[in-house]
Design a protein around this motif. Sequence first.
Motif, PDB file in Angstrom:
ATOM      1  N   GLU A  67       0.866  -1.267   0.073  1.00 53.36           N
ATOM      2  CA  GLU A  67       0.003  -0.031   0.035  1.00 53.36           C
ATOM      3  C   GLU A  67       0.701   1.226  -0.091  1.00 53.36           C
ATOM      4  OE1 GLU A  67      -3.253  -0.313  -0.447  1.00 53.36           O
ATOM      5  OE2 GLU A  67      -2.851  -2.675  -0.431  1.00 53.36           O
ATOM      6  N   VAL A  68       2.211   1.065   0.180  1.00 54.15           N
ATOM      7  CA  VAL A  68       3.026   2.320   0.293  1.00 54.15           C
ATOM      8  C   VAL A  68       3.079   2.951  -1.059  1.00 54.15           C
ATOM      9  CG1 VAL A  68       5.458   3.238   0.817  1.00 54.15           C
ATOM     10  CG2 VAL A  68       4.431   1.129   2.165  1.00 54.15           C
ATOM     11  N   ILE A  69       2.893   4.220  -1.009  1.00 56.66           N
ATOM     12  CA  ILE A  69       3.148   5.245  -2.348  1.00 56.66           C
ATOM     13  C   ILE A  69       4.326   5.962  -2.152  1.00 56.66           C
ATOM     14  CG2 ILE A  69       1.953   7.212  -3.617  1.00 56.66           C
ATOM     15  CD1 ILE A  69      -0.473   6.713  -2.167  1.00 56.66           C
ATOM     16  N   ILE A  70       5.373   5.732  -3.325  1.00 58.27           N
ATOM     17  CA  ILE A  70       6.469   6.390  -3.255  1.00 58.27           C
ATOM     18  C   ILE A  70       6.650   7.585  -4.044  1.00 58.27           C
ATOM     19  CG2 ILE A  70       8.886   6.165  -3.869  1.00 58.27           C
ATOM     20  CD1 ILE A  70       8.493   3.137  -3.467  1.00 58.27           C
ATOM     21  N   TYR A  71       6.417   8.865  -3.346  1.00 57.38           N
ATOM     22  CA  TYR A  71       6.432   9.968  -3.961  1.00 57.38           C
ATOM     23  C   TYR A  71       6.981  10.293  -5.366  1.00 57.38           C
ATOM     24  CZ  TYR A  71       6.330  14.982  -4.889  1.00 57.38           C
ATOM     25  OH  TYR A  71       6.456  16.447  -5.416  1.00 57.38           O
ATOM     26  N   PRO A  72       8.354  10.121  -5.799  1.00 51.78           N
ATOM     27  CA  PRO A  72       8.782  10.317  -7.017  1.00 51.78           C
ATOM     28  C   PRO A  72       8.039   9.587  -7.953  1.00 51.78           C
ATOM     29  CG  PRO A  72      10.499   9.987  -5.376  1.00 51.78           C
ATOM     30  CD  PRO A  72       9.329   9.528  -4.889  1.00 51.78           C
ATOM     31  N   ARG A  98      13.752  16.955   5.507  1.00 52.64           N
ATOM     32  CA  ARG A  98      14.208  15.594   5.274  1.00 52.64           C
ATOM     33  C   ARG A  98      13.242  14.636   4.518  1.00 52.64           C
ATOM     34  NH1 ARG A  98      17.188  12.614   5.978  1.00 52.64           N
ATOM     35  NH2 ARG A  98      16.942  11.359   7.948  1.00 52.64           N
ATOM     36  N   ILE A  99      12.217  15.395   4.034  1.00 55.09           N
ATOM     37  CA  ILE A  99      11.261  14.725   3.059  1.00 55.09           C
ATOM     38  C   ILE A  99      11.315  15.357   1.760  1.00 55.09           C
ATOM     39  CG2 ILE A  99      10.067  13.757   4.794  1.00 55.09           C
ATOM     40  CD1 ILE A  99       7.720  15.742   4.597  1.00 55.09           C
ATOM     41  N   ASN A 100      12.310  16.103   1.300  1.00 51.50           N
ATOM     42  CA  ASN A 100      12.623  16.533   0.102  1.00 51.50           C
ATOM     43  C   ASN A 100      11.257  17.470  -0.309  1.00 51.50           C
ATOM     44  OD1 ASN A 100      14.918  15.346   0.377  1.00 51.50           O
ATOM     45  ND2 ASN A 100      14.172  13.505  -1.162  1.00 51.50           N
ATOM     46  N   GLU A 101      10.980  17.390  -1.629  1.00 53.96           N
ATOM     47  CA  GLU A 101       9.933  18.001  -2.148  1.00 53.96           C
ATOM     48  C   GLU A 101       8.663  17.958  -1.493  1.00 53.96           C
ATOM     49  OE1 GLU A 101      11.838  16.096  -3.771  1.00 53.96           O
ATOM     50  OE2 GLU A 101      12.665  17.330  -5.652  1.00 53.96           O
ATOM     51  N   LEU A 102       8.357  16.765  -1.007  1.00 51.96           N
ATOM     52  CA  LEU A 102       7.043  16.367  -0.183  1.00 51.96           C
ATOM     53  C   LEU A 102       7.159  17.459   0.831  1.00 51.96           C
ATOM     54  CD1 LEU A 102       4.840  14.254   0.174  1.00 51.96           C
ATOM     55  CD2 LEU A 102       6.435  12.642   1.490  1.00 51.96           C
ATOM     56  N   GLY A 103       8.036  17.850   1.503  1.00 55.13           N
ATOM     57  CA  GLY A 103       8.033  18.742   2.561  1.00 55.13           C
ATOM     58  C   GLY A 103       7.328  19.851   2.411  1.00 55.13           C
ATOM     59  N   GLU A 104       7.518  20.386   1.137  1.00 56.33           N
ATOM     60  CA  GLU A 104       6.768  21.674   0.886  1.00 56.33           C
ATOM     61  C   GLU A 104       5.207  21.574   0.771  1.00 56.33           C
ATOM     62  OE1 GLU A 104       8.071  24.779   1.403  1.00 56.33           O
ATOM     63  OE2 GLU A 104       9.815  23.433   1.938  1.00 56.33           O
ATOM     64  N   LEU A 105       4.985  20.452   0.262  1.00 47.20           N
ATOM     65  CA  LEU A 105       3.376  19.981   0.296  1.00 47.20           C
ATOM     66  C   LEU A 105       2.773  20.030   1.712  1.00 47.20           C
ATOM     67  CD1 LEU A 105       3.599  17.438  -2.473  1.00 47.20           C
ATOM     68  CD2 LEU A 105       2.856  19.590  -2.860  1.00 47.20           C
TER      69      LEU A 105
END
Length: 336
Positions: A67-72, A98-105
């Motif tokens: 069920e894990v979604i990998i952001y890239p 620490r979570i790259n682009e996901l951090g801004e979301l």
Amino acid sequence: MLSISEIKSLLATPQKIVITTHHKPDGDAMGSSLGLYAYLIQKGHHVHVITPSDYPYFLHWMPNNAEVIIYPDEQERSAKLVAEASMIFCLDFNALGRINELGELVRASDAYKLMIDHHLDPEDFDDYRHWNIGACAAAQLVYDFIVNELQDGALMNKDIASCLYTGIMTDSGSFRFESANAAVYRIAADLIDLGAEHWRIHQLVYDNATENRLRFLGYCLSEKLEVIKEFNAAIISVTKEELKKYNIVTGDTEGIVNYALSINGVKLAAFIIERTDKVKLSLRSTGDFPANEICKKYFNGGGHRNAAGGYSDKNLVDTVTDFKALLPEYKNQLFQ
């Protein structure tokens, strides 16, 4: 900050929840994330685990890994889920960088942000914080959050136990680090009683190497290990070309630094690896030596006293030179 009673009230009705963890998740990151996922789905919530990058193949056996979604790989879907979430759990990290682009979301989201973490110097982005730098693993804190804070121990099951045991086992160095105190052993015993097959989990995580990984380890130890006896230190450094030669994938370099630290007399070990964009460092130390101080002061990183990481924008040769150059500053501590 939200109180635990407010958290209980929120979780009493179905929520749209996102769970995320740090870049290149390790056993604790994935164990705590999937353990919390297995708990929350029992409560009737709509839950998604989103990782900011891929993670080691030897963690893919864990319950609900599919069920894990990998952001890239699924950026649009991930962005939509974060935007729609009412609660976002941030596990095993305490700064959105620490979570790259996901951090801004996550930063832009109106969702309540709940941090469960055991690292130093948390960034103030969260609405609820279950944080203890004395904990051996984020998974230990997830256990405490479910059992003691939410008082929901009755919902603990084999899936949750297997995931949390994995997190505690890996981040405690198989229970050999100082942070693995009596309380941690009692939690581990409870998780085993709940169905965690400790022997099988250890085998799946530690006895599950590819042939390439084993040959690469042999190469690192025979050809790349440098012991600096005048500073009780050891270094292993590898280039991008060497990674490519052995077809190294995510997870294959994990734990190699510990072999350098296992040398008699070595108090500080460094694994320095050339990646596409940066040179990454993984430091391990023994006793009171502050590996995290070196990473924070010189290499844009941090971590725990005996296990820390960072990076350099310089090339591999210059990064190794910089690391060696700082050793005289710590000579007294390295010989205590």
